[in-house]
Design a protein around this motif. Structure first.
Motif, PDB file in Angstrom:
ATOM      1  N   ARG A 190       0.850  -1.196   0.000  1.00  0.00           N
ATOM      2  CA  ARG A 190       0.000   0.000   0.000  1.00  0.00           C
ATOM      3  C   ARG A 190       0.882   1.240   0.000  1.00  0.00           C
ATOM      4  O   ARG A 190       1.615   1.509   0.943  1.00  0.00           O
ATOM      5  CB  ARG A 190      -0.921  -0.038   1.212  1.00  0.00           C
ATOM      6  CG  ARG A 190      -1.918  -1.203   1.161  1.00  0.00           C
ATOM      7  CD  ARG A 190      -2.550  -1.495   2.496  1.00  0.00           C
ATOM      8  NE  ARG A 190      -1.589  -2.027   3.463  1.00  0.00           N
ATOM      9  CZ  ARG A 190      -1.920  -2.480   4.669  1.00  0.00           C
ATOM     10  NH1 ARG A 190      -3.191  -2.472   5.050  1.00  0.00           N
ATOM     11  NH2 ARG A 190      -0.994  -2.934   5.480  1.00  0.00           N
ATOM     12  N   LEU A 191       0.795   2.006  -1.083  1.00  0.00           N
ATOM     13  CA  LEU A 191       1.719   3.115  -1.320  1.00  0.00           C
ATOM     14  C   LEU A 191       1.688   4.148  -0.200  1.00  0.00           C
ATOM     15  O   LEU A 191       2.740   4.594   0.270  1.00  0.00           O
ATOM     16  CB  LEU A 191       1.381   3.784  -2.658  1.00  0.00           C
ATOM     17  CG  LEU A 191       2.251   4.984  -3.052  1.00  0.00           C
ATOM     18  CD1 LEU A 191       3.721   4.579  -3.168  1.00  0.00           C
ATOM     19  CD2 LEU A 191       1.749   5.591  -4.361  1.00  0.00           C
ATOM     20  N   ASN A 192       0.512   4.523   0.250  1.00  0.00           N
ATOM     21  CA  ASN A 192       0.421   5.579   1.273  1.00  0.00           C
ATOM     22  C   ASN A 192       1.067   5.144   2.586  1.00  0.00           C
ATOM     23  O   ASN A 192       1.784   5.925   3.235  1.00  0.00           O
ATOM     24  CB  ASN A 192      -1.035   5.997   1.490  1.00  0.00           C
ATOM     25  CG  ASN A 192      -1.911   4.839   1.959  1.00  0.00           C
ATOM     26  OD1 ASN A 192      -1.683   3.690   1.565  1.00  0.00           O
ATOM     27  ND2 ASN A 192      -2.917   5.131   2.774  1.00  0.00           N
ATOM     28  N   LEU A 193       0.846   3.892   2.996  1.00  0.00           N
ATOM     29  CA  LEU A 193       1.437   3.421   4.245  1.00  0.00           C
ATOM     30  C   LEU A 193       2.962   3.312   4.131  1.00  0.00           C
ATOM     31  O   LEU A 193       3.699   3.628   5.071  1.00  0.00           O
ATOM     32  CB  LEU A 193       0.847   2.066   4.628  1.00  0.00           C
ATOM     33  CG  LEU A 193      -0.642   2.048   4.981  1.00  0.00           C
ATOM     34  CD1 LEU A 193      -1.086   0.627   5.333  1.00  0.00           C
ATOM     35  CD2 LEU A 193      -0.941   2.985   6.143  1.00  0.00           C
TER      36      LEU A 193
ATOM     37  N   MET B  31       4.900   5.061   2.069  1.00  0.00           N
ATOM     38  CA  MET B  31       5.452   6.419   2.010  1.00  0.00           C
ATOM     39  C   MET B  31       5.545   7.024   3.400  1.00  0.00           C
ATOM     40  O   MET B  31       6.557   7.650   3.759  1.00  0.00           O
ATOM     41  CB  MET B  31       4.594   7.304   1.102  1.00  0.00           C
ATOM     42  CG  MET B  31       4.741   7.006  -0.376  1.00  0.00           C
ATOM     43  SD  MET B  31       3.716   8.077  -1.412  1.00  0.00           S
ATOM     44  CE  MET B  31       4.465   9.686  -1.092  1.00  0.00           C
ATOM     45  N   ASP B  32       4.529   6.841   4.200  1.00  0.00           N
ATOM     46  CA  ASP B  32       4.526   7.396   5.558  1.00  0.00           C
ATOM     47  C   ASP B  32       5.674   6.829   6.387  1.00  0.00           C
ATOM     48  O   ASP B  32       6.346   7.557   7.117  1.00  0.00           O
ATOM     49  CB  ASP B  32       3.192   7.110   6.251  1.00  0.00           C
ATOM     50  CG  ASP B  32       2.053   7.944   5.691  1.00  0.00           C
ATOM     51  OD1 ASP B  32       2.345   8.934   4.995  1.00  0.00           O
ATOM     52  OD2 ASP B  32       0.879   7.577   5.933  1.00  0.00           O
TER      53      ASP B  32
ATOM     54  N   LYS C   7       9.049   8.170   5.200  1.00  0.00           N
ATOM     55  CA  LYS C   7       9.216   9.559   5.637  1.00  0.00           C
ATOM     56  C   LYS C   7       9.659   9.621   7.086  1.00  0.00           C
ATOM     57  O   LYS C   7      10.528  10.408   7.469  1.00  0.00           O
ATOM     58  CB  LYS C   7       7.899  10.323   5.460  1.00  0.00           C
ATOM     59  CG  LYS C   7       7.596  10.754   4.048  1.00  0.00           C
ATOM     60  CD  LYS C   7       6.277  11.526   3.993  1.00  0.00           C
ATOM     61  CE  LYS C   7       5.953  11.949   2.576  1.00  0.00           C
ATOM     62  NZ  LYS C   7       4.645  12.673   2.500  1.00  0.00           N
TER      63      LYS C   7
ATOM     64  N   GLU D 254      12.735   8.409   2.253  1.00  0.00           N
ATOM     65  CA  GLU D 254      11.823   8.532   1.123  1.00  0.00           C
ATOM     66  C   GLU D 254      12.576   8.776  -0.184  1.00  0.00           C
ATOM     67  O   GLU D 254      12.278   8.155  -1.206  1.00  0.00           O
ATOM     68  CB  GLU D 254      10.824   9.672   1.359  1.00  0.00           C
ATOM     69  CG  GLU D 254       9.759   9.760   0.280  1.00  0.00           C
ATOM     70  CD  GLU D 254       8.759  10.875   0.547  1.00  0.00           C
ATOM     71  OE1 GLU D 254       7.705  10.886  -0.096  1.00  0.00           O
ATOM     72  OE2 GLU D 254       9.060  11.726   1.409  1.00  0.00           O
TER      73      GLU D 254
ATOM     74  N   ARG E  73       5.365   0.278  -6.245  1.00  0.00           N
ATOM     75  CA  ARG E  73       3.983   0.329  -5.739  1.00  0.00           C
ATOM     76  C   ARG E  73       3.104   1.221  -6.610  1.00  0.00           C
ATOM     77  O   ARG E  73       1.878   1.087  -6.613  1.00  0.00           O
ATOM     78  CB  ARG E  73       3.968   0.868  -4.309  1.00  0.00           C
ATOM     79  CG  ARG E  73       4.186  -0.188  -3.235  1.00  0.00           C
ATOM     80  CD  ARG E  73       5.508  -0.892  -3.351  1.00  0.00           C
ATOM     81  NE  ARG E  73       5.714  -1.868  -2.265  1.00  0.00           N
ATOM     82  CZ  ARG E  73       6.710  -2.726  -2.229  1.00  0.00           C
ATOM     83  NH1 ARG E  73       7.609  -2.731  -3.211  1.00  0.00           N
ATOM     84  NH2 ARG E  73       6.831  -3.565  -1.238  1.00  0.00           N
ATOM     85  N   ARG E  74       3.728   2.116  -7.363  1.00  0.00           N
ATOM     86  CA  ARG E  74       2.944   3.033  -8.196  1.00  0.00           C
ATOM     87  C   ARG E  74       2.472   2.378  -9.493  1.00  0.00           C
ATOM     88  O   ARG E  74       1.462   2.769 -10.066  1.00  0.00           O
ATOM     89  CB  ARG E  74       3.781   4.270  -8.533  1.00  0.00           C
ATOM     90  CG  ARG E  74       4.127   5.144  -7.341  1.00  0.00           C
ATOM     91  CD  ARG E  74       4.862   6.405  -7.784  1.00  0.00           C
ATOM     92  NE  ARG E  74       5.150   7.273  -6.654  1.00  0.00           N
ATOM     93  CZ  ARG E  74       6.377   7.476  -6.160  1.00  0.00           C
ATOM     94  NH1 ARG E  74       7.423   6.855  -6.704  1.00  0.00           N
ATOM     95  NH2 ARG E  74       6.552   8.285  -5.144  1.00  0.00           N
TER      96      ARG E  74
END
Length: 486
Positions: free
Chosen positions: A420-423, A425-426, A429, A434, A444-445
């Motif tokens: 899951r890209l958002n998780l 990325m978080d 970061k 990142e 993932r994209r």
């Protein structure tokens, strides 16, 4: 008189007789069969029985008698040596324990029950001399693993280590065979990389040994290191192949001389796409372990028996139990509860959130019947950034799994990967990675799928099957801090 199509030649009787002898000698040489070259294992199997054969190898024992001389010759193809019987006149002062020889003769049935065949020698040629006085291994003496470890350039001459190398070779072939038969594509992942997959920072940096680079310029434009894992490169490939694996050297710059650690060792790693279950991973891990072990026991029976009888007596029962029983699965939380209820006095704490140490792992294995056990769902903060978040509370865990085995502890570690890209990325970061892993986010994209994988330490696997206590005794050339490099 000799006559050709064009002319007739007249020679004396003596000259004609000489020509005839030369012709007959040449004819006999031409008609004589060339000796068949056999490995010792082939000769012992009875191949070419009654034929003229040639065997090359190293002398393991010499027993001269009044009329005969008896040798045992081994070429590394089997644990058992081939007995050579020769006339005493073939004895040679250079024919000693450890010397290299080439023996030609007839392969015959042996009158002795302990050996099926023997080679009746017609010729023995010493190829390489060996002074038995200076040779560090002595005839008919069983040397300890600790002793032969001090002689890494010679220890392959011993029974124990030559057996280990044959077992290691067969186990390697068995693992490759399993993956090939189950649809995995082998990937040769890089040895030099800019990635620190484990995040522990125990890396060997690679720099050119020639003229210094200009300024702060790096040879590869970025700092480069010896790989600690091929996982991230396998994840790249898992975007195009549903099943991939690699089997190669990995490196850890860990300053340790313990029985468990090496600076260079081999890893079996696999990645499986389109999976959302740890059970998919544990099934492959268990199947790899079982199939490789069954093949090693079947094809290297004598070599394995040497270890189970003389190095680790009684360990065969443990191996049989591992193959005959299913591998239990417990969660990390259950493992902590087991450790808390134990009357054992542990050196390291066993609170929820702590990393499991070797003493904890070995206790859990014994508690579960002294068979391999899977431990799943570790605390989220203990696992690397790529481990999939279970998003559970209040005890936050990741979808990770370790396989713990008797005598060793952790053999294998794996996880579902965070797709899951958002998780992802978080988390990158939060740890400031990142930019470094922007390429990893691209995976993932563009067409990402749920996937997972694992890594299995090959040397630890051999320790587990053979019962060997020190990891340095199951690798041809052990690399560790302060070791001597050949």
């Amino acid at each position: 008189m000799f006559q050709t199509a064009a002319k007739t030649f007249f020679v004396s009787a003596a000259t004609a007789s000489a020509y005839r002898r030369v012709f007959l000698v040449g004819l006999r040489r031409y008609c004589k069969k060339t000796s068949t070259k056999l490995r010792v294992s082939e000769a012992l199997s009875g191949a070419q029985l009654g034929a003229d054969v040639k065997v090359q190898g190293w002398v393991r024992s010499v027993r001269p008698q009044k009329n005969n001389i008896f040798l045992h010759v081994n070429d590394g193809s089997s644990l058992q040596s081939l007995q050579i019987v020769a006339d005493a006149k073939l004895n040679d002062p250079l024919l000693t324990f450890g010397s290299a020889v080439e023996v030609t003769g007839t392969l015959k049935n042996s009158p002795h029950q302990k050996q099926p065949v023997e080679l009746e020698a017609e010729q023995i040629r010493v190829v390489g001399e060996c002074n038995p006085v200076n040779f560090p291994f002595k005839i008919k003496k069983r040397h300890s693993l600790e002793y032969i470890r001090q002689l890494p350039h010679l220890r392959c001459r011993t029974n124990a280590f030559s057996s280990l190398l044959r077992i290691r070779s067969e186990a390697t072939a068995a693992i490759h065979s399993y993956f090939k038969n189950n649809g995995f594509v082998q990937i040769h992942t890089p040895i030099i990389t800019s990635n620190d997959c484990e995040g522990a920072g125990e890396l060997f940096q690679v720099e050119p040994s020639g003229p210094a680079m200009v300024g702060d310029e790096n040879f590869f434009s970025v700092p480069a290191f010896l790989t600690v894992s091929g996982q991230l490169h396998l994840e790249v490939m898992s975007g195009a192949f549903s099943r991939v694996y690699t089997f190669g050297p990995t490196f850890r710059a860990e300053n340790s001389q313990s029985r468990r650690h090496l600076a260079e060792f081999f890893m079996v790693e696999a990645e499986i796409s389109f999976t959302e279950s740890l059970e998919d991973l544990t099934k492959v891990i268990e199947d790899v372990f079982r199939s490789a072990t069954e093949r090693v026991l079947a094809r290297c029976a004598e070599d394995v028996d040497l270890f189970h009888r003389h190095v680790t007596p009684g360990h065969r029962d443990t191996v049989e139990a591992m193959l005959n029983k299913s591998f239990p699965v417990i969660s990390y939380t259950e493992a902590i509860d087991i450790l808390h209820r134990s009357s054992e006095k542990f050196t390291f704490p066993t609170d929820w959130g702590c990393d499991l140490m070797t003493e904890h792992e070995k206790y859990l294995v014994k508690h579960c019947g002294n068979v391999p056990v899977f431990v799943t769902d570790y605390p989220y903060d203990l696992k690397p950034f790529y481990a999939r978040d279970n998003q559970d509370h209040p005890k936050h865990t990741a979808a990770a799994v370790d396989l713990l085995v008797p005598g060793v502890g952790e053999l294998c570690g794996g996880s579902l990967r965070e797709e899951r890209l958002n998780l992802l990325m978080d988390r990158l970061k939060r740890v400031g990675l990142e930019d470094t892993y922007n390429w990893y986010l691209d995976l993932r994209r563009f067409g990402s799928v749920p996937h997972g994988g694992f890594g299995l330490g090959f040397e630890r696997y051999l320790q587990c099957v053979l019962g060997v206590d020190n990891i340095k005794d199951v690798i041809p050339f052990p690399r560790f801090s302060h070791s001597c490099l050949l």
